[in-house]
Write a protein that holds these residues in place. Structure first.
Motif, mmCIF file in Angstrom:
data_model
loop_
_atom_site.group_PDB
_atom_site.id
_atom_site.type_symbol
_atom_site.label_atom_id
_atom_site.label_comp_id
_atom_site.label_asym_id
_atom_site.label_seq_id
_atom_site.Cartn_x
_atom_site.Cartn_y
_atom_site.Cartn_z
ATOM 1 N N UNK A 155 -1.474 26.859 83.262
ATOM 2 C CA UNK A 155 -2.444 25.752 83.279
ATOM 3 C C UNK A 155 -2.718 25.267 81.868
ATOM 4 N N UNK A 156 -2.867 26.199 80.952
ATOM 5 C CA UNK A 156 -3.135 25.839 79.572
ATOM 6 C C UNK A 156 -1.969 25.000 79.019
ATOM 7 N N UNK A 157 -0.747 25.415 79.367
ATOM 8 C CA UNK A 157 0.445 24.699 78.916
ATOM 9 C C UNK A 157 0.494 23.277 79.493
ATOM 10 N N UNK A 158 0.226 23.190 80.797
ATOM 11 C CA UNK A 158 0.287 21.875 81.444
ATOM 12 C C UNK A 158 -0.808 20.949 80.935
ATOM 13 N N UNK A 159 -1.983 21.524 80.647
ATOM 14 C CA UNK A 159 -3.079 20.716 80.116
ATOM 15 C C UNK A 159 -2.731 20.196 78.713
ATOM 16 N N UNK A 160 -2.058 21.048 77.951
ATOM 17 C CA UNK A 160 -1.582 20.624 76.612
ATOM 18 C C UNK A 160 -0.730 19.364 76.736
ATOM 19 N N UNK A 161 0.188 19.383 77.717
ATOM 20 C CA UNK A 161 1.060 18.222 77.927
ATOM 21 C C UNK A 161 0.280 16.982 78.326
ATOM 22 N N UNK A 162 -0.679 17.192 79.214
ATOM 23 C CA UNK A 162 -1.485 16.047 79.673
ATOM 24 C C UNK A 162 -2.229 15.426 78.492
ATOM 25 N N UNK A 163 -2.763 16.282 77.619
ATOM 26 C CA UNK A 163 -3.514 15.792 76.465
ATOM 27 C C UNK A 163 -2.568 15.023 75.540
ATOM 28 N N UNK A 164 -1.360 15.612 75.374
ATOM 29 C CA UNK A 164 -0.362 14.985 74.501
ATOM 30 C C UNK A 164 -0.021 13.572 75.004
ATOM 31 N N UNK A 165 0.132 13.453 76.317
ATOM 32 C CA UNK A 165 0.492 12.150 76.872
ATOM 33 C C UNK A 165 -0.729 11.272 77.166
ATOM 34 N N UNK A 166 -1.889 11.744 76.644
ATOM 35 C CA UNK A 166 -3.117 10.930 76.735
ATOM 36 C C UNK A 166 -3.619 10.698 78.158
ATOM 37 N N UNK A 167 -3.208 11.590 79.076
ATOM 38 C CA UNK A 167 -3.735 11.414 80.431
ATOM 39 C C UNK A 167 -5.153 11.971 80.538
ATOM 40 N N UNK A 168 -5.520 12.764 79.545
ATOM 41 C CA UNK A 168 -6.859 13.345 79.539
ATOM 42 C C UNK A 168 -7.625 12.792 78.355
ATOM 43 N N UNK A 169 -8.709 12.105 78.652
ATOM 44 C CA UNK A 169 -9.448 11.485 77.537
ATOM 45 C C UNK A 169 -10.882 11.984 77.445
ATOM 46 N N UNK A 170 -11.485 12.225 78.625
ATOM 47 C CA UNK A 170 -12.892 12.619 78.606
ATOM 48 C C UNK A 170 -13.064 14.046 79.123
ATOM 49 N N UNK A 171 -14.279 14.562 78.872
ATOM 50 C CA UNK A 171 -14.569 15.931 79.314
ATOM 51 C C UNK A 171 -14.358 16.102 80.813
ATOM 52 N N UNK A 172 -14.843 15.121 81.565
ATOM 53 C CA UNK A 172 -14.758 15.271 83.030
ATOM 54 C C UNK A 172 -13.292 15.300 83.487
ATOM 55 N N UNK A 173 -12.425 14.626 82.717
ATOM 56 C CA UNK A 173 -11.001 14.671 83.074
ATOM 57 C C UNK A 173 -10.464 16.087 82.909
ATOM 58 N N UNK A 174 -10.980 16.779 81.879
ATOM 59 C CA UNK A 174 -10.475 18.121 81.609
ATOM 60 C C UNK A 174 -10.717 19.048 82.799
ATOM 61 N N UNK A 175 -11.981 19.058 83.289
ATOM 62 C CA UNK A 175 -12.250 19.993 84.389
ATOM 63 C C UNK A 175 -11.465 19.587 85.633
ATOM 64 N N UNK A 176 -11.327 18.283 85.883
ATOM 65 C CA UNK A 176 -10.527 17.854 87.031
ATOM 66 C C UNK A 176 -9.073 18.306 86.910
ATOM 67 N N UNK A 177 -8.528 18.143 85.701
ATOM 68 C CA UNK A 177 -7.121 18.526 85.511
ATOM 69 C C UNK A 177 -6.957 20.036 85.688
ATOM 70 N N UNK A 178 -7.912 20.805 85.188
ATOM 71 C CA UNK A 178 -7.811 22.270 85.353
ATOM 72 C C UNK A 178 -7.760 22.620 86.832
ATOM 73 N N UNK A 179 -8.689 22.049 87.592
ATOM 74 C CA UNK A 179 -8.738 22.381 89.026
ATOM 75 C C UNK A 179 -7.525 21.820 89.757
ATOM 76 N N UNK A 180 -7.120 20.619 89.369
ATOM 77 C CA UNK A 180 -5.926 20.031 89.997
ATOM 78 C C UNK A 180 -4.721 20.952 89.794
ATOM 79 N N UNK A 181 -4.578 21.458 88.572
ATOM 80 C CA UNK A 181 -3.439 22.344 88.286
ATOM 81 C C UNK A 181 -3.552 23.625 89.101
ATOM 82 N N UNK A 182 -4.767 24.189 89.127
ATOM 83 C CA UNK A 182 -4.969 25.430 89.888
ATOM 84 C C UNK A 182 -4.583 25.229 91.347
#
Ligand SMILES: Nc1nc2c(ncn2[C@@H]2O[C@H](COP(=O)(O)OP(=O)(O)OP(=O)(O)O)[C@@H](O)[C@H]2O)c(=O)[nH]1
Length: 411
Positions: A155-182
């Motif tokens: 999950x940490x790896x995939x979130x890194x990629x999302x951040x790199x590609x700018x799909x994650x911009x705000x805090x709320x996106x982070x928690x959604x992406x974590x749960x989505x990945x899980x």
């Protein structure tokens, strides 16, 4: 629709209310929400109802073909109305059952949900930018929530990629992406998983229970005996944990409580002899199901392996298809220890399913995700409380709803 999208859709109902009103609304309108969660199933049921009504109405047309037109209309009307009423009532029952099931999981997972939510919120409150420190903290947080080391890294790896590609911009996106990945990883890993309990095509079904002392093995056997007894099955239990006198007494006590016969012998007698007697009795007296309790002394793996092999030999000689399940009982409150136990039991016998007990008593429900990702042994039953009917068949979707409800936000 993927599980995460279903989750988002289901939780969308809450998002229409202001944040401050949400927790009160959740309490007050739980039943309504459960219905909302089940909407796709409801729609499906309604489709089935329409289909059934159409079939019933076709049958009615054939029956009334030869009578007068007036009589025909009346008969068709009555048959259709009656059929509609019957199907509606079955439908209502199904809906009520679905709501009850959702509520059980929701309540049973309160501790886990709160624990997980608090961890994610604390993590989000602690960081200003998504940097390397954040990823370190995230990995630690996920490992603490018992989702397992591999999943935490993934999950940490995939979130890194999302951040790199700018799909994650705000805090709320982070928690959604974590749960989505899980949820996505969990769903993906479970695609070929068979979480059904299997029964004999004919003759007695035999379930062998393994697991260390204190995990809730005997309680699970008692609860399951009660379930099958209530369903009208002829149930037998075998006290093949002869190592501890207490274990025999405990099962005999459960037998008394749920009115199910228990085959037992004195302490230290050969467990395989108890099983032999029980299988013979089950065959001769046409029992539907035999639940066998065994001793789970992991301290001496060779002895345990020999004992389980001998028990299985005795069973197979009498019923070649049996045992139909070898169920490992694990205590969810022990976290990673449960994973270690599962790996060790996997080395001594072929486990076909897991009963995860005391899920209601842990803040680390993430263990279910770790079991799927790291062990690939299906969780087939879960203990969501101490009452007799708190043993539930494992329902993956209900579990995910119960664990993450309130943590997912809408775009
Ligand atoms: N809250 C909760 N408690 C449970 C659950 N399942 C079992 N327990 C409790 O856990 C305790 C231990 O359960 P037992 O069945 O005695 O454990 P067990 O003794 O592993 O079985 P042995 O292997 O025979 O020693 C008991 O107090 C049970 O009531 C559950 O799903 N939820």
């Amino acid at each position: 629709m993927g599980l995460f999208d279903k989750l988002k859709k289901a939780f969308g109902v809450q998002e229409e209310k202001p944040q401050s009103e949400q927790s009160e609304a959740i309490k007050e309108n739980q039943a309504d929400e459960q219905v909302a969660i089940k909407q796709p199933e409801l729609e499906e049921n309604q489709d089935k109802t329409t289909l059934k009504n159409e079939e019933t109405s076709n049958q009615a047309d054939v029956t009334v073909d030869e009578v007068s037109e007036v009589a025909t209309e009346k008969t068709v009307d009555t048959v259709e109305n009656k059929a509609t009423e019957e199907v509606t009532s079955v439908n209502e029952q199904n809906q009520a059952q679905n709501v009850a099931e959702t509520q059980r999981y929701y309540h049973g997972l309160t501790k886990s949900r709160d624990g997980f939510g608090a961890k994610i919120n604390a993590l989000l409150a602690n960081f200003r930018s998504v940097d390397e420190d954040f990823f370190d903290d995230l990995e630690e947080t996920l490992i603490e929530a018992d989702v397992g080391f591999e999943m935490a890294m993934k999950i940490s790896e995939e979130l890194r990629n999302e951040v790199k590609f700018q799909n994650v911009k705000q805090k709320k996106d982070v928690s959604n992406v974590i749960i989505e990945k899980l949820v996505n990883i969990y769903e993906e890993e479970g695609k070929s998983e068979d979480s059904q309990l299997h029964f004999a095509k004919q003759g007695p079904t035999i379930y062998l229970f393994v697991g260390v002392n204190g995990v809730g093995k005997t309680t699970t056997i008692g609860k399951l005996a009660h379930r099958y007894q209530t369903e009208g099955k002829k149930v037998l239990m075998a006290a093949a944990d002869t190592f501890r006198a207490g274990a025999i007494e405990q099962l005999v006590e459960w037998g008394r409580r749920v009115n199910v016969e228990v085959v037992h012998k004195e302490e230290k007698s050969d467990p395989a002899a108890v099983v032999f007697e029980a299988v013979q009795k089950a065959k001769k007296e046409n029992y539907d199901i035999l639940l066998v309790d065994t001793a789970g002394r992991l301290q001496n793996k060779v002895n345990l392996m020999n004992e389980l092999e001998k028990i299985q030999r005795v069973i197979v000689r009498e019923l070649p298809e049996a045992p139909h399940e070898v169920i490992l009982a694990l205590d969810a409150t022990t976290g990673q220890n449960a994973l270690t136990q599962a790996k060790q039991f996997g080395e001594v016998t072929k486990v076909s399913g897991i009963v995860l007990t005391k899920l209601d008593g842990t803040a680390r429900g993430g263990i279910v995700l770790a079991i799927r990702n790291e062990l690939h042994i299906p969780v087939k039953l879960v203990g969501l409380g101490e009452k007799m009917d708190d043993l539930r068949d494992f329902n993956s979707e209900e579990f995910v709803y119960g664990l993450f409800k309130g943590l997912v936000t809408q775009d």
